[in-house]
Design an enzyme around this catalytic site. Structure first.
Site, PDB file in Angstrom:
ATOM      1  N   LYS A 106       7.773  -2.258 -25.812  1.00 43.53           N
ATOM      2  CA  LYS A 106       8.352  -3.396 -25.814  1.00 43.53           C
ATOM      3  C   LYS A 106       7.308  -4.716 -25.445  1.00 43.53           C
ATOM      4  CE  LYS A 106      12.462  -5.641 -24.457  1.00 43.53           C
ATOM      5  NZ  LYS A 106      13.328  -4.377 -24.645  1.00 43.53           N
TER       6      LYS A 106
HETATM    7  N1  GLU Z   1      16.152  -5.511 -27.454  1.00 39.77           N
HETATM    8  C1  GLU Z   1      17.247  -4.596 -27.187  1.00 39.77           C
HETATM    9  C2  GLU Z   1      16.771  -3.000 -25.756  1.00 39.77           C
HETATM   10  O1  GLU Z   1      16.263  -3.468 -24.278  1.00 39.77           O
HETATM   11  C3  GLU Z   1      17.004  -3.375 -28.399  1.00 39.77           C
HETATM   12  C4  GLU Z   1      15.978  -3.241 -28.509  1.00 39.77           C
HETATM   13  C5  GLU Z   1      16.119  -2.511 -30.212  1.00 39.77           C
HETATM   14  O2  GLU Z   1      17.230  -2.354 -30.471  1.00 39.77           O
HETATM   15  O3  GLU Z   1      15.153  -1.805 -30.813  1.00 39.77           O
HETATM   16  O4  GLU Z   1      17.635  -2.982 -26.173  1.00 39.77           O
END
Ligand code: GLU
Length: 417
Positions: A106
Site C-alpha cells: 500500500k
Molecule cells: N485500494 C483497493 C483495496 O483496498 C484496491 C487495491 C488494488 O486493486 O490493488 O482493495
C-alpha cells in the site's frame, strides 16, 4: 481508554487470534507480522503560486510471499505510516483470501487532494512515482486507486514510470482509464463485489433482498456503486451518506437520482418528501437490516457497536470496525462480513486488468464480471465453511483461510538463506 488507535495493532490482534485458533506455533507466522519493506519519501512540489511545499509519502510492501506486492495509493490528510502498514497487511490477507497470486502492499501521501489544483496533483503524483520507482513494477509491486486517488492519478503513474523506463508499461498500475489499458468493469468492481457478497450472505441467513433495508456509509467509488447495485437486486436503501452528512428515508431513497444530484450539488441541498438529513453517526445506528460502512477505517466504535440496529454488517471500507467494537458486535450476535472478503472485488478486477496488460488483451465486460463473481463466490464459500465449522466470527474465518494459504507458501519457499 486514552490509548491511541493504531490500525496495525488491529491487524496483529486478529492475526494472533487466527493463529491461536488453528494452533500455529509462533515460528509459523512470525514473518507475516512484519512488513517486508517500508519506504518513506519526501515529495517536493512546485505549487501554482511559485511556492514549494514538501509532502510526506510512503510505500509499504507487507508481503511478496504469494506474488508481487499489490495495493492502492491513498491521498488523504490523515495518512501515516501505521495506517499504510495496516492497509498493506490487509492487502496480503485480501489477496490470499480470494486466492489471486499477489502479496500485499500500500502507498499513501499525507495530503488533502481537494486542496490542490489538477496541475499540482499531477506534479505531486509524478514526483511521488519517481520517488517510489525502485520498488514498483509489473513483476514487483503494482499500485491501484484507493481513497483520494482515481483513474487519472493511475494514468499519470503509468506515464511517469513508462517514461523513466523508456517504453510503455501499462501493467505497472491498475485502475487506469480504459483507453490506456484499464479494464472494463474495474471502476465498479469493489461495489459489485460488495453486492455479490451481501447477496450470498443474505441467502445464507434467509433474508430476501427485496425485504431488506440497507444503510450505506460513503458515496464514493465503493459506497455509491454498492448502494446502486444493491438497489438493483431489490434492496431498499434507507440511508446513505458522504463526509458532509447523510440522508434517510424509511421507505427507501432513489439512489440513482441522488448520485446524479451530487455531481453538481452538495448533499445538504437535497430535498424530497419523506427524506430527512442525518449525521454519519446517526446513519450507522439507523433502523436497517444491513449496514455497509464504505468510508474510512475506525467508524464503528464501541459506542456505535452498542447502538447499531443492523443484523448484518458488510465492510465495504478497509478496517471500519475497531477491535473493541468487534467484540461487542460478536456478543450481540451481529454478523460482520470482513473487509478482506467483502471489498476484495476491486483487487480481483485489478488482477484481471494486470493479466490483460501482460498479455496485451482486452476482455469484454461480461467476461470480467463473470470472473469476478466466480472468484468472489469461491472465496465466500471457503470463508463461510470455516465460519460454520468452527463457529467463530467471519473475520477470524477469513483470516484463517488466508493465513493457511500464506503458511503453505512460506513452507514451500522456506526462509532465505
Ligand atoms: N485500494 C483497493 C483495496 O483496498 C484496491 C487495491 C488494488 O486493486 O490493488 O482493495
Amino acid at each position: 481508554m486514552s490509548k491511541k488507535y493504531n490500525p496495525y495493532d488491529n491487524f496483529i490482534n486478529v492475526l494472533e487470534q487466527a493463529a491461536t485458533e488453528i494452533n500455529l506455533a509462533q515460528n509459523d507466522y512470525e514473518t507475516i507480522k512484519y512488513p517486508e519493506r517500508e519506504l518513506k519519501v519526501s515529495i517536493p512540489v512546485e505549487m501554482d503560486d511559485g511556492s514549494v511545499r514538501v509532502f510526506e509519502g510512503y510505500r509499504v510492501q507487507h508481503s511478496t510471499l504469494r506474488g508481487p506486492g499489490k495495493g492502492g495509493i491513498r491521498y488523504h490528510q490523515d495518512v501515516n505510516i501505521d495506517e499504510v502498514k495496516a492497509l498493506a497487511a490487509w492487502m496480503t490477507f485480501k489477496c490470499a483470501v480470494v486466492n489471486i497470486p499477489y502479496g500485499g502492499a500500500k502507498g499513501g501521501v499525507t495530503v488533502d487532494p481537494k486542496t490542490l489544483s489538477s496541475n499540482e496533483l499531477k506534479r505531486l503524483t509524478r514526483r511521488y512515482t519517481a520517488m517510489i520507482l525502485p520498488l514498483i513494477g509489473p513483476e514487483k509491486d503494482i499500485p491501484a486507486p484507493d481513497v483520494g486517488t482515481n483513474a487519472q492519478v493511475m494514468d499519470w503513474i503509468m506515464d511517469t514510470y513508462s517514461i523513466m523506463r523508456g517504453y510503455t508499461i501499462p501493467g505497472v498500475v491498475t485502475g487506469k482509464h480504459i483507453a490506456i489499458g484499464g479494464s472494463l468493469g474495474r471502476a465498479e468492481a469493489t461495489g459489485r463485489g460488495v453486492m455479490i457478497i451481501t447477496a450470498e450472505m443474505l441467502s445464507k441467513i434467509g433474508i430476501n433482498p427485496k425485504e431488506c433495508k440497507v444503510a450505506v456509509q460513503g458515496l464514493g467509488n465503493v459506497g455509491g456503486i454498492s448502494a446502486k447495485l444493491l438497489s438493483e437486486i431489490g434492496c431498499c436503501i434507507t440511508a446513505i451518506s458522504n463526509v458532509s452528512g447523510g440522508l434517510y428515508c424509511k421507505t427507501g431513497l432513489d439512489v440513482n437520482e441522488i448520485l446524479t444530484f451530487l455531481q453538481t450539488h452538495s448533499i445538504s441541498e437535497y430535498k424530497k418528501e419523506g427524506v430527512t438529513h442525518i449525521t454519519n453517526d446517526e446513519l450507522l445506528v439507523s433502523e436497517c437490516d444491513v449496514l455497509v460502512p464504505a468510508a474510512l477505517e475506525n467508524q464503528i466504535t464501541v459506542n456505535i457497536a452498542k447502538e447499531l440496529k443492523a443484523r448484518l454488517i458488510v465492510e465495504g471500507a478497509n478496517g471500519p470496525t475497531t477491535v473493541d467494537a468487534d467484540a461487542i458486535l460478536q456478543k450481540r450476535g451481529i454478523i460482520v462480513v470482513p473487509d478482506i472478503l467483502a471489498n476484495a472485488g476491486g483487487v480481483v478486477v485489478s488482477y484481471c486488468e494486470w493479466v490483460q496488460n501482460l498479455q496485451s488483451l482486452n476482455w469484454d465486460e461480461n467476461d470480467v464480471n463473470i470472473t469476478l463473481k466466480r472468484v468472489m463466490k469461491r472465496a465466500f464459500d471457503a470463508v463461510y465453511d470455516v465460519y460454520i465449522k468452527k463457529n467463530i466470527p467471519m473475520r477470524l474465518a477469513a483470516y484463517i483461510v488466508a493465513l493457511e494459504r500464506l503458511c503453505v507458501s512460506r513452507d514451500l519457499r522456506g526462509i532465505f538463506p
